[in-house]
Every structure is written in C-alpha cells, then in structure tokens.
Design an enzyme around this catalytic site. Structure first.
Site, PDB file in Angstrom:
ATOM      1  N   ASP A   1       9.207-101.186  24.909  1.00 36.35           N
ATOM      2  CA  ASP A   1      10.610-101.181  25.361  1.00 36.35           C
ATOM      3  C   ASP A   1      10.668-101.983  26.666  1.00 36.35           C
ATOM      4  O   ASP A   1      10.996-103.169  26.670  1.00 36.35           O
ATOM      5  CB  ASP A   1      11.073 -99.727  25.531  1.00 36.35           C
ATOM      6  CG  ASP A   1      12.423 -99.602  26.238  1.00 36.35           C
ATOM      7  OD1 ASP A   1      13.126-100.614  26.370  1.00 36.35           O
ATOM      8  OD2 ASP A   1      12.775 -98.483  26.678  1.00 36.35           O
TER       9      ASP A   1
ATOM     10  N   LYS B   1      17.233-103.395  22.329  1.00 37.85           N
ATOM     11  CA  LYS B   1      18.400-102.937  23.080  1.00 37.85           C
ATOM     12  C   LYS B   1      19.268-104.160  23.383  1.00 37.85           C
ATOM     13  O   LYS B   1      18.884-105.003  24.217  1.00 37.85           O
ATOM     14  CB  LYS B   1      17.980-102.291  24.398  1.00 37.85           C
ATOM     15  CG  LYS B   1      17.284-100.930  24.236  1.00 37.85           C
ATOM     16  CD  LYS B   1      16.723-100.485  25.574  1.00 37.85           C
ATOM     17  CE  LYS B   1      16.348 -99.028  25.591  1.00 37.85           C
ATOM     18  NZ  LYS B   1      15.563 -98.686  26.810  1.00 37.85           N
TER      19      LYS B   1
ATOM     20  N   ARG C   1      21.322 -96.714  25.048  1.00 36.96           N
ATOM     21  CA  ARG C   1      20.856 -96.523  26.414  1.00 36.96           C
ATOM     22  C   ARG C   1      21.187 -95.109  26.857  1.00 36.96           C
ATOM     23  O   ARG C   1      21.971 -94.408  26.231  1.00 36.96           O
ATOM     24  CB  ARG C   1      21.518 -97.514  27.378  1.00 36.96           C
ATOM     25  CG  ARG C   1      21.342 -98.978  27.069  1.00 36.96           C
ATOM     26  CD  ARG C   1      19.899 -99.411  26.934  1.00 36.96           C
ATOM     27  NE  ARG C   1      19.043 -99.164  28.080  1.00 36.96           N
ATOM     28  CZ  ARG C   1      18.500-100.094  28.845  1.00 36.96           C
ATOM     29  NH1 ARG C   1      18.749-101.363  28.617  1.00 36.96           N
ATOM     30  NH2 ARG C   1      17.673 -99.772  29.839  1.00 36.96           N
TER      31      ARG C   1
ATOM     32  N   GLU D   1       6.015 -94.890  22.729  1.00 33.36           N
ATOM     33  CA  GLU D   1       6.733 -96.012  23.353  1.00 33.36           C
ATOM     34  C   GLU D   1       6.319 -96.129  24.813  1.00 33.36           C
ATOM     35  O   GLU D   1       6.136 -95.109  25.491  1.00 33.36           O
ATOM     36  CB  GLU D   1       8.236 -95.707  23.241  1.00 33.36           C
ATOM     37  CG  GLU D   1       9.160 -96.740  23.834  1.00 33.36           C
ATOM     38  CD  GLU D   1      10.631 -96.335  23.631  1.00 33.36           C
ATOM     39  OE1 GLU D   1      10.940 -95.657  22.616  1.00 33.36           O
ATOM     40  OE2 GLU D   1      11.462 -96.652  24.489  1.00 33.36           O
TER      41      GLU D   1
ATOM     42  N   GLU E   1      20.586 -87.918  27.844  1.00 33.96           N
ATOM     43  CA  GLU E   1      20.735 -88.300  26.435  1.00 33.96           C
ATOM     44  C   GLU E   1      20.964 -87.096  25.534  1.00 33.96           C
ATOM     45  O   GLU E   1      20.793 -87.173  24.323  1.00 33.96           O
ATOM     46  CB  GLU E   1      19.509 -89.083  25.971  1.00 33.96           C
ATOM     47  CG  GLU E   1      19.358 -90.383  26.720  1.00 33.96           C
ATOM     48  CD  GLU E   1      18.351 -91.325  26.096  1.00 33.96           C
ATOM     49  OE1 GLU E   1      17.401 -90.858  25.454  1.00 33.96           O
ATOM     50  OE2 GLU E   1      18.522 -92.540  26.272  1.00 33.96           O
TER      51      GLU E   1
HETATM   52  P1  PGA Z   1      17.267 -96.085  29.444  1.00 36.11           P
HETATM   53  O1  PGA Z   1      16.281 -95.210  28.550  1.00 36.11           O
HETATM   54  O2  PGA Z   1      18.469 -96.372  28.631  1.00 36.11           O
HETATM   55  O3  PGA Z   1      17.533 -95.212  30.633  1.00 36.11           O
HETATM   56  O4  PGA Z   1      16.499 -97.323  29.790  1.00 36.11           O
HETATM   57  C1  PGA Z   1      16.089 -95.401  27.187  1.00 36.11           C
HETATM   58  C2  PGA Z   1      14.655 -95.698  26.869  1.00 36.11           C
HETATM   59  O5  PGA Z   1      13.805 -95.819  27.766  1.00 36.11           O
HETATM   60  O6  PGA Z   1      14.312 -95.859  25.702  1.00 36.11           O
HETATM   61 ZN    ZN Z   2      12.091 -96.406  26.415  1.00 30.85          ZN
END
Ligand code: PGA
Ligand code: ZN
Length: 424
Positions: free
Chosen positions: A317, A342, A371, A290, A210
């Site tokens: 999440d 998401k 993501r 989180e 990220e």
């Molecule tokens: P992921 O991570 O897109 O790999 O699930 C993002 C998050 O956990 O917030």
């Molecule tokens: Zn997360």
C-alpha cells in the site's frame, strides 16, 4: 448538443472524520447532474499524490485547523472549469488536460483531491452518455466480477489512537459463494467481536475511523487469536471459510531502521521485526499481510518474500502508493505479490486503472481500497467491479460511508449478471 458539459462546480464538503474534502458537480446539456466526492487517508504514504490543504490562517480556514480545501476547490472552479465547459466529456482527454495544466509528478499544483474529483466525474458523465453504470462503462458485456471483501474487525495504529501497533485486523470470507453471503458472515463476525469483547471487559461501543473496534490488545497475536475466536463463535471455520488479513502499516512505527512497538515498548531491528511477523503468520490463519515493512525498506520486503513460511498475499500500500514506477520496481525485485489500489494516491482515474492492469498482467493480485476518511459516495464499488479487481477493502460494516460501498455491491449482485470473485 446534449452530451456537452454545461457546468462544473467544485465545492468543499465533509468526510467521515468531519474534515473538509472536495466534491465536484458536472452538469451536461441534457440536464443530468453528476457528482463525485473524494476520500482522504490518515496513514498516508510519503510517495502519494499531493492532497492540497490550505494550512493557512484566514477566517474561513480557522475553523478547520488548516485542513480546508478551498484552494483545491478554486483550482477546479477557476483553472479547470473554463477548459472543460462546452466540451464533450472524455476520460482520456480530461486526464491529459489535467496533466498538461499541472506537470508535476504528484499533482502538487492542482492537488490530487481536485484532479481525482474531476477525472472521476468525467468518467461518470461519459458512462451516463452511454447509458451505462460506471461498472458497466468499464466492462460493457459479460458477467461482472464482484470483488471479494476484506473487512476490518479491529483497528489500531493511526486509525484508533495507537490502540494496537498494527493498523487493521481484517477478515476475508473466501468460503462464501455469493457477495451477500460473504457480507452476512462478516456482519456476524463483527457483531460477535463486539459481544465477546464486551464480555471480556473491553469497551466495544467506541469505534475507530473505519468502523472497526479499537480494543487495546497487548499484542498483535492476542488480536489475531481474538478474531479467530469470533469466526468460530459464529460457526464458521477459520482458515477454511474465513481467514485473517492484516494491515501492519509499518511505516507508521518505523524509525531510522527500526520498528518501534508502542504496545510492547520494544524496539525491533528489521531482522527481528521479520521474525516477529513470521511467528505471527505461523500461529494464526492469516492469508494476507499489507505493508509488513516501511515504505522505503525495500530490502526487508524482498527478504520477506523469499522466506515466506506459507503462500500468502503480500500487499504493497504505502510501498507502491498506486504509482506505476514504484510498482515496476516491486515487480522487478519481487518485493510483493499484491497491490492496494487507492485512486486518490494516484490522482487520475485512467492512470489508476493502468496501474491495476499492469499489476494483474504481472501476476499481482489487486485490491481496490477506500481511505480512512471517506464519503457517502459509492464510485469505488463500481470501479472495483468494472475493473475486475478481484478484491475490495472498504473498512468495517459500520458507518454509512462504508455501507454505501457494500450496498452498491449488493445492488450490482442483485441486478446484473455477476460472478463472485475468489480472492486468489
Ligand atoms: P488510510 O488507511 O486511508 O488512513 O491511509 C488505509 C490503509 O492503510 O489501507
Ligand atoms: Zn494500508
């Protein structure tokens, strides 16, 4: 009729990890073309909608190690396309159609990567017909609420090969008065992190999924102290102007009732892990946490909420996976006070919006999130703004799949009547 769908084409493109993902292109009778590509997670919750991957061995798939999405693309082109061609785009109708074709709870047949792409591109097309941006489609009048960013500085867990146990150490620039000021602060902090980290002998030119720095600190506490130092180094006040947010992503290191820390080599019971977290929260300017516990360890979440040492945002999440049923359970049992939204965990735009609205109606804060595998598409920024989410999480300030979203928010702030949201 200019407002009729004349074509719909699904295709396979690449995400920011270089893995296949779904893109869809809708053409209307007025000749306008609308495109959407969808993201993909790495630390996915097991209750998420199903992302269809081929997992097969055909020649074409071979090069993508089974991760190709040709079946999801075929579902768009062969099953969904004939139903939508020559109809007027309508978000409710499209989502109802998709639910009608695939009656499984988690879009197992069509694939949530196919359904989300079609659902979103329909919303974009409808906005276009009404001569509105996607943000303005959801909020036609009044000042748009630009979300407070939650920005990744350090990465661990599944996003950085386990450099740290916890997945993200982020900052929230809550003292900023505009989005552009907030972003300038986090850019400075991110740069300071690279500079200070390098001065301490760490490799800081390799970045995680990220865009965060994958510095292998020995403990979460050390990582938080480092980020606090970076906030101070740019002349900002930790806790007053900029605070820390953590994404523990605890499901990733949960094993049959225990939390197994790779960096320290220790195994913690849920109770011991709880104590570790309380110490961390009490020692650093953290205002948001989180997934402190695993996705089905509901009891630990509830105890944690009852015994919080200070009022902070506790975000589900993997716990909620943008699913209304799981959110209801969390509201009733007070398992959290915030939800990560998401769209691809859910698979449909109208239902994702419903989840966000329900959360807000019950006093939860909402954070619209990208993501770890993203694309250069920026629809997430419009949704977060038009839906009045209050907060947005997109990763770091590095990588054009991340900056596409930040830049869209800068554009909205510069061209629309806006207010900058306070986080909570
Ligand atoms: P992921 O991570 O897109 O790999 O699930 C993002 C998050 O956990 O917030
Ligand atoms: Zn997360």
């Amino acid at each position: 009729m200019t407002a009729i769908i004349t074509d719909l084409i699904g295709l396979q493109v690449l995400d920011s990890r270089g893995r296949p993902t779904v893109c869809v292109r809708m053409t209307l009778g007025d000749g306008s073309i609308h495109k959407v590509s969808v993201p993909s997670g790495a630390s996915t919750g097991q209750h998420e909608a199903v992302e269809l991957r081929d997992n097969g061995t055909s020649h074409a798939e071979r090069f993508f190690e089974g991760k190709s999405v040709y079946q999801a693309v075929a579902n768009i082109n062969e099953i969904i396309r004939p139903e939508l061609i020559n109809t007027v785009p309508n978000t409710q109708r499209t989502d109802a159609l998709l639910i009608g074709i695939d009656t499984t709870d988690r879009h197992e047949i069509l694939g949530a990567n196919a359904t989300l792409a079609v659902s979103l591109v329909t919303a974009k097309a409808v906005a276009h017909i009404q001569e509105l941006s996607l943000a303005r489609f959801y909020q036609p009048t009044g000042a748009l609420r630009i979300p407070m960013p939650m920005v990744n500085i350090l990465s661990g867990g599944a996003h950085a090969n386990g450099a740290l146990d916890i997945q993200d150490v982020l900052v929230i620039p809550h003292g900023a008065t505009t989005f552009s000021q907030a972003l300038s602060w986090v850019v400075a902090i991110r740069d300071a992190a690279a500079r200070i980290g390098a001065a301490q002998g760490y490799v800081t030119n390799l970045i995680a999924d990220e865009g965060g720095l994958g510095i292998p600190f020995e403990s979460s506490s050390q990582a938080c102290a480092f980020v606090t130092e970076c906030i101070e180094a740019v002349g900002l006040a930790p806790g007053q102007e900029v605070s820390i947010a953590l994404d523990i992503a605890a499901t990733q290191f949960y094993d049959r009732g225990n939390y197994v820390s790779r960096s320290s080599g220790k195994t913690f019971t849920a109770q011991q892990w709880h104590e570790q977290l309380i110490t961390l929260l009490s020692s650093h300017p953290i205002i948001s946490i989180e997934d402190p516990f695993a996705e089905d360890d509901w009891n630990s979440w509830e105890t944690f909420m009852r015994l919080l040492p200070k009022p902070i945002q506790v975000v589900g999440d993997d716990l909620f996976t943008t699913n209304l049923g799981r959110l209801w359970r969390g509201i009733e049992n007070k398992s959290a006070n915030s939800i990560l939204i998401k769209p691809n965990q859910n698979g449909l735009v109208t239902q994702t919006h419903d989840v966000l609205n329900h959360a807000q109606e019950h006093g939860f804060t909402t954070i619209v999130s990208a993501r770890s595998g993203e694309t250069e598409d920026s629809w997430l920024a419009d949704l977060a703004t038009g839906w009045g989410a209050g907060q947005i999480k997109v990763g770091s300030t590095h990588g054009s799949e991340r900056t596409a979203k930040w830049n869209r928010l800068l554009e909205l702030e510069a061209t629309e009547e806006t207010v900058f949201s306070k986080p909570f």
